[in-house]
Design an enzyme around this catalytic site. Structure first.
Site, PDB file in Angstrom:
ATOM      1  N   ALA A 128      -2.589  13.852  13.074  1.00 17.63           N
ATOM      2  CA  ALA A 128      -1.157  14.304  12.942  1.00 17.63           C
ATOM      3  C   ALA A 128      -0.462  12.952  12.918  1.00 17.63           C
ATOM      4  O   ALA A 128      -1.082  11.826  12.564  1.00 17.63           O
ATOM      5  CB  ALA A 128      -0.885  14.881  14.295  1.00 17.63           C
ATOM      6  N   ASP A 286       5.297  22.265  23.841  1.00 22.61           N
ATOM      7  CA  ASP A 286       5.140  22.180  22.450  1.00 22.61           C
ATOM      8  C   ASP A 286       3.978  23.373  22.239  1.00 22.61           C
ATOM      9  O   ASP A 286       2.807  23.132  21.622  1.00 22.61           O
ATOM     10  CB  ASP A 286       4.528  20.839  22.186  1.00 22.61           C
ATOM     11  CG  ASP A 286       4.435  20.705  20.628  1.00 22.61           C
ATOM     12  OD1 ASP A 286       5.168  21.398  19.867  1.00 22.61           O
ATOM     13  OD2 ASP A 286       3.709  19.529  20.410  1.00 22.61           O
TER      14      ASP A 286
END
Length: 521
Positions: A128, A286
């Protein structure tokens, strides 16, 4: 020079995707709109504006992608079409070299990697914008080996972030000074909020501690698994955690074929979220499908697996009380009280007309009461309330924005799993218990328990404090005659009686309110 080159690249991307047209057309000045039309000649700008913005952010790199992801949570500020496109942004970032990852690990733990792990997968399992993850087998001190996941921060991230953030601050300043519409989006505040998120994510120990807190909170629920942090191997740039094995939750057919009860899975997700929010005031903020898996192991079959704890939300007692009273007023359709709560909390100016805000809140909430409960989205209600509040200069608190964003994620995921999911039916027990804890007799009992240590410390000191006072004021001890003492005694008796009767009345009132709340819910 690097900043200059980066600025030129950003301008080129903006021109290529027609962002200049979107920007200049939003300004109040006519000459800027004319300039926009001149610049758009010869360019193909047929794609929707949200799509063009999303594609531009993807071309600008991982920091801008992350910025778009954060912006997607601010639906109270963004037009719906742009927020929907930003929600599609994913961290599709190429992994960095495994040699760099190994060097980071060895620098953090001051040992060669083969002395720490008996095996280390050099190919990352996930990559990421902030970090990437490798699987490994940890050498135990007792000779036992353990499967782990190693999360490694991307190298030189602080310098990369600071460069792009400085450009974002500069652009935010321009927008703030040039356009009234842009000022309503609060560009400076949004960039500052993004700055905080990024710097929080750069400290992996902070993420590890959040995971440990959630793991403790969820221990007795038996619905969700959170990886254990191996604290001997947790540093700000590298953390090592228990390896979790599961199936991504968006692979619904694979889960169904494995025998997972999909409707129950949807209800469990809502239960987990509401437990974290209403019981603990500490929640995973999240929870998109990329961070959620489902265990197929026999001993934990069908349980959620939560990953990536870089963003967590917290609610203070004030937040909980505010939400409890808002929910109670919402269920009673008491929109005036909702408006009054905004003023009392200080989130709108004291000069705000309550009747005007009441009308705006009514326009948002009333249509939902004519729908079946399973069609009502609590996240959408909150989002519409935030949007309606914009014209009253409501200062939306960051923790409530995270709550709304996570609630939207949970609702969307739950209804993707089970279109018939009745969120309100699943959430009702939590709302009942939570609201009674915030507003009922239990709240008073809890407050007394919390203050008991202070009272226990203060009471033994009272005789000494009284003695010191009388010693400093001897006239007070001898000036009163017997008649005055009797008068004081009568007054004290009346006060004690008033307190007793008042306490009984207060308790009866709380019990009555508890009954009313149960009936309302």
């Amino acid at each position: 020079m690097r900043r200059l080159y980066r600025s030129i690249f950003i301008v080129w991307i903006a021109l290529r995707y027609g962002l200049d047209e979107l920007l200049l057309n939003s300004f109040d000045r006519a000459w800027l709109r004319v300039l926009s039309k001149v610049l758009s000649v010869g360019r193909n700008l047929e794609a929707p504006r949200g799509q063009r913005l999303r594609e531009a952010l993807e071309r600008l790199g991982p920091i801008f992608v992350k910025f778009g992801q954060v912006l997607s949570t601010r639906r109270d500020l963004l037009p719906e079409d742009i927020a929907d496109e930003f929600a599609r942004l994913q961290d599709r970032v190429p992994p960095f070299s495994s040699d760099i990852a190994v060097a980071s690990i060895e620098r953090a733990f001051r040992r060669p990697v083969d002395q720490i792990f008996s095996s280390f997968d050099r190919e990352p399992i996930a990559s990421a914008s902030i970090a990437q993850v490798h699987f490994a087998t940890l050498k135990g001190r007792d000779g036992q080996e353990r499967d782990v996941a190693v999360k490694v921060l991307r190298p030189d991230m602080l310098q990369v972030i600071e460069k792009d953030l400085s450009l974002m601050r500069m652009v935010a300043g321009w927008l703030d000074s040039l356009s009234a519409d842009a000022r309503r989006l609060k560009p400076r505040e949004v960039v500052a909020e993004f700055d905080k998120y990024l710097h929080d994510e750069l400290d992996l120990v902070r993420e590890a501690s959040s995971a440990a807190q959630l793991r403790r909170n969820m221990e007795g629920l038996n619905l969700v698994m959170i990886p254990e942090m191996i604290w001997d191997y947790c540093q700000s740039e590298v953390i090592v955690m228990e390896r979790m094995k599961g199936v991504p939750i968006n692979q619904i057919e694979r889960l169904r074929d494995a025998g997972v009860d999909i409707p129950k899975l949807a209800r469990d997700g809502v239960t987990i979220f509401f437990t974290q929010v209403f019981r603990d005031g500490f929640f995973h903020a999240d929870m998109h499908p990329g961070n959620i898996q489902v265990s197929l192991a026999p001993e934990t079959f069908g349980r959620y697996i939560a990953l990536d704890f870089g963003i967590v939300g917290t609610l203070t007692e004030f937040d909980k009380e505010y939400l409890a009273q808002n929910f109670a007023a919402f269920f009673r359709r008491d929109y005036k009280r909702v408006a009054e709560l905004h003023v009392e909390s200080g989130w709108v100016p004291a000069t705000t007309r309550v009747d005007e805000m009441e009308a705006a809140v009514r326009a948002v909430c009333e249509p939902y009461f004519d729908r079946p409960l399973k069609e009502i989205s609590l996240g959408m209600v909150l989002m519409r309330l935030f949007q309606a509040s914009r014209r009253f200069d409501v200062e939306i608190q960051p923790q409530l924005v995270l709550l709304k964003k996570t609630l939207l994620n949970i609702e969307g995921l739950g209804r993707q799993l089970d279109p018939e999911l009745d969120l309100w039916h699943t959430a009702k027990p939590f709302l009942e218990t939570w609201m009674l804890e915030q507003m009922g007799p239990q709240k008073l009992i809890n407050e007394l328990k919390d203050q008991a240590p202070r009272y226990a410390k203060l009471l033994p000191e009272l005789p000494r404090l009284l003695h010191d006072y009388l010693k400093q004021n001897p006239a007070v001890a001898y000036r009163r005659d017997l008649e005055q003492l009797l008068v004081e005694q009568k007054r004290t008796n009346r006060l004690l009686q008033g307190l007793i009767y008042g306490g009984i009345g207060f308790a009866l009132g709380l019990i009555a309110m508890q009954v009313i709340l149960r009936v309302r819910l």
